[in-house]
Design a protein around this motif. Structure first.
Motif, PDB file in Angstrom:
ATOM      1  N   LEU A 132       2.401  15.055  -3.211  1.00 37.55           N
ATOM      2  CA  LEU A 132       3.525  14.537  -3.999  1.00 37.55           C
ATOM      3  C   LEU A 132       3.487  13.018  -4.081  1.00 37.55           C
ATOM      4  CD1 LEU A 132       6.437  16.825  -2.744  1.00 37.55           C
ATOM      5  CD2 LEU A 132       5.295  16.899  -4.967  1.00 37.55           C
ATOM      6  N   TYR A 133       3.077  12.387  -3.001  1.00 38.03           N
ATOM      7  CA  TYR A 133       2.938  10.932  -2.973  1.00 38.03           C
ATOM      8  C   TYR A 133       1.941  10.465  -4.037  1.00 38.03           C
ATOM      9  CZ  TYR A 133       1.356   6.417  -1.025  1.00 38.03           C
ATOM     10  OH  TYR A 133       0.994   5.109  -0.842  1.00 38.03           O
ATOM     11  N   LEU A 170      10.481   6.319  -4.392  1.00 39.74           N
ATOM     12  CA  LEU A 170      10.419   7.680  -3.864  1.00 39.74           C
ATOM     13  C   LEU A 170       9.012   8.012  -3.366  1.00 39.74           C
ATOM     14  CD1 LEU A 170      11.915  10.322  -3.403  1.00 39.74           C
ATOM     15  CD2 LEU A 170      11.334  11.000  -5.735  1.00 39.74           C
ATOM     16  N   ALA A 171       7.994   7.558  -4.090  1.00 42.25           N
ATOM     17  CA  ALA A 171       6.617   7.770  -3.648  1.00 42.25           C
ATOM     18  C   ALA A 171       6.358   7.087  -2.309  1.00 42.25           C
ATOM     19  CB  ALA A 171       5.642   7.252  -4.704  1.00 42.25           C
ATOM     20  N   GLY A 172       6.840   5.862  -2.156  1.00 42.43           N
ATOM     21  CA  GLY A 172       6.643   5.153  -0.896  1.00 42.43           C
ATOM     22  C   GLY A 172       7.283   5.864   0.279  1.00 42.43           C
ATOM     23  N   LEU A 173       8.484   6.402   0.095  1.00 45.42           N
ATOM     24  CA  LEU A 173       9.155   7.130   1.170  1.00 45.42           C
ATOM     25  C   LEU A 173       8.379   8.385   1.547  1.00 45.42           C
ATOM     26  CD1 LEU A 173      12.883   6.802   0.040  1.00 45.42           C
ATOM     27  CD2 LEU A 173      11.723   5.542   1.859  1.00 45.42           C
ATOM     28  N   LEU A 174       7.884   9.120   0.544  1.00 49.36           N
ATOM     29  CA  LEU A 174       7.090  10.319   0.829  1.00 49.36           C
ATOM     30  C   LEU A 174       5.788   9.974   1.553  1.00 49.36           C
ATOM     31  CD1 LEU A 174       7.480  12.490  -2.395  1.00 49.36           C
ATOM     32  CD2 LEU A 174       8.092  13.150  -0.073  1.00 49.36           C
ATOM     33  N   GLY A 175       5.137   8.892   1.122  1.00 40.90           N
ATOM     34  CA  GLY A 175       3.903   8.479   1.777  1.00 40.90           C
ATOM     35  C   GLY A 175       4.117   8.115   3.233  1.00 40.90           C
ATOM     36  N   MET A 176       5.182   7.401   3.526  1.00 42.92           N
ATOM     37  CA  MET A 176       5.475   7.019   4.909  1.00 42.92           C
ATOM     38  C   MET A 176       5.704   8.252   5.767  1.00 42.92           C
ATOM     39  SD  MET A 176       8.585   4.633   6.324  1.00 42.92           S
ATOM     40  CE  MET A 176       9.816   5.827   5.786  1.00 42.92           C
ATOM     41  N   SER A 214      -2.247   1.676   1.277  1.00 40.83           N
ATOM     42  CA  SER A 214      -1.710   2.250   0.044  1.00 40.83           C
ATOM     43  C   SER A 214      -0.188   2.218   0.057  1.00 40.83           C
ATOM     44  CB  SER A 214      -2.213   3.683  -0.111  1.00 40.83           C
ATOM     45  OG  SER A 214      -1.536   4.344  -1.165  1.00 40.83           O
ATOM     46  N   PHE A 215       0.403   2.561   1.194  1.00 39.19           N
ATOM     47  CA  PHE A 215       1.866   2.508   1.312  1.00 39.19           C
ATOM     48  C   PHE A 215       2.390   1.086   1.119  1.00 39.19           C
ATOM     49  CE2 PHE A 215       5.344   1.515   4.285  1.00 39.19           C
ATOM     50  CZ  PHE A 215       6.374   2.245   3.697  1.00 39.19           C
ATOM     51  N   ALA A 220       5.117  -2.856  -2.329  1.00 39.41           N
ATOM     52  CA  ALA A 220       5.042  -4.148  -3.021  1.00 39.41           C
ATOM     53  C   ALA A 220       5.234  -3.967  -4.527  1.00 39.41           C
ATOM     54  CB  ALA A 220       3.701  -4.817  -2.724  1.00 39.41           C
ATOM     55  N   ALA A 221       4.649  -2.886  -5.082  1.00 40.18           N
ATOM     56  CA  ALA A 221       4.838  -2.599  -6.504  1.00 40.18           C
ATOM     57  C   ALA A 221       6.299  -2.279  -6.804  1.00 40.18           C
ATOM     58  CB  ALA A 221       3.945  -1.434  -6.927  1.00 40.18           C
ATOM     59  N   ALA A 222       6.946  -1.524  -5.899  1.00 39.94           N
ATOM     60  CA  ALA A 222       8.352  -1.188  -6.094  1.00 39.94           C
ATOM     61  C   ALA A 222       9.226  -2.440  -6.057  1.00 39.94           C
ATOM     62  CB  ALA A 222       8.803  -0.200  -5.016  1.00 39.94           C
TER      63      ALA A 222
END
Length: 256
Positions: A132-133, A170-176, A214-215, A220-222
């Motif tokens: 999902l990330y 949301l992607a960052g939270l899932l990745g973490m 990557s996270f 940083a992008a967010a």
């Protein structure tokens, strides 16, 4: 009501920076997810006896092939760590590989099969979260590329910008969460996994560092995207106030 313009060059530069960070995060995450170097280490194994004329430090040589019980004599003669060798291994989300001592290449096993049954559910959750990330990172990168290349007005850009910011956060939270769950599962596997796999020494590898890199790029992008959205809104407000002030002056003091 007159339209309010915002400088296009600054918006495009910030959008390009956010897209570059998001794309870099996507590349890092795919590379880390498909590799098997999240953790690296070594396991001590007993040296095998040398076969034929083979020599070297990776096997035990017979004292005399013609002497009875030469195996026992050799093991008594060698003490301490001399009769052991470190077999290196590396493991990732999908599989774990160990080097072959008496040959070339590696022997690989599924990491899921090595995980204790009580922790396999957490590992599958980690895999789903990683997928999902990656999917959300891809969606965010596509939205940011559309924002850079194809939008025509600042309002359209703001809409895309807001949605891509939500997706990237949301992607960052899932990745973490995914990275932390895998770390927990690997530590449990080291303690409770099969005895023929448990490492004596291990550390995190380059894929693990790449996953957290990557996270970092994702967040940083967010931040860049949210900053761009906020700055555009403030520019709108400033331009609007400036326009209203100029209109008031114009109608209060008309030109002759």
């Amino acid at each position: 009501r007159m339209p309010v313009s915002v400088p296009v060059t600054g918006r495009r530069q910030r959008a390009s920076a956010a897209f570059s960070l998001s794309f870099l995060s996507l590349v890092f995450s795919i590379t880390a997810f498909s590799s098997s170097y999240w953790c690296e280490g070594a396991r001590k194994v007993a040296k095998p006896f040398c076969a034929g004329q083979s020599k070297g430090e990776h096997c035990i040589r017979f004292n005399n092939p013609d002497v009875n019980n030469s195996n026992a004599v050799q093991y008594i003669w060698e003490t301490g760590d001399d009769k052991f060798i470190d077999r290196k291994f590396h493991a990732g989300i999908w599989y774990s590989c160990e080097e072959i001592i008496n040959g070339e290449g590696e022997k690989c096993r599924s990491f899921i099969s090595l995980t204790p049954p009580s922790d396999r559910g957490v590992l599958w959750l980690s895999i789903v979260a990683e997928l999902l990330y990656i999917i959300l990172l891809l969606a965010g990168a596509i939205l940011m590329s559309i924002e850079v290349c194809y939008y025509t007005t600042a309002i359209d850009g703001l809409k895309i910008n807001a949605f891509s910011a939500v997706v990237t956060v949301l992607a960052g939270l899932l990745g973490m969460v995914a990275h932390m769950m895998y770390t927990t599962v690997f530590q449990m596997t080291v303690n409770l996994g099969p005895e023929d796999w448990r490492p004596h020494t291990w550390d995190y590898g380059w894929s693990y560092c790449l996953a957290w890199g990557s996270f970092a790029c994702c967040m940083a992008a967010a931040v860049t995207t949210i900053n761009k959205y906020t700055k555009t809104i403030l520019e709108f407000k400033h331009k609007r106030k400036k326009l209203e002030r100029s209109l008031k002056i114009k109608y209060k003091f008309p030109d002759p």
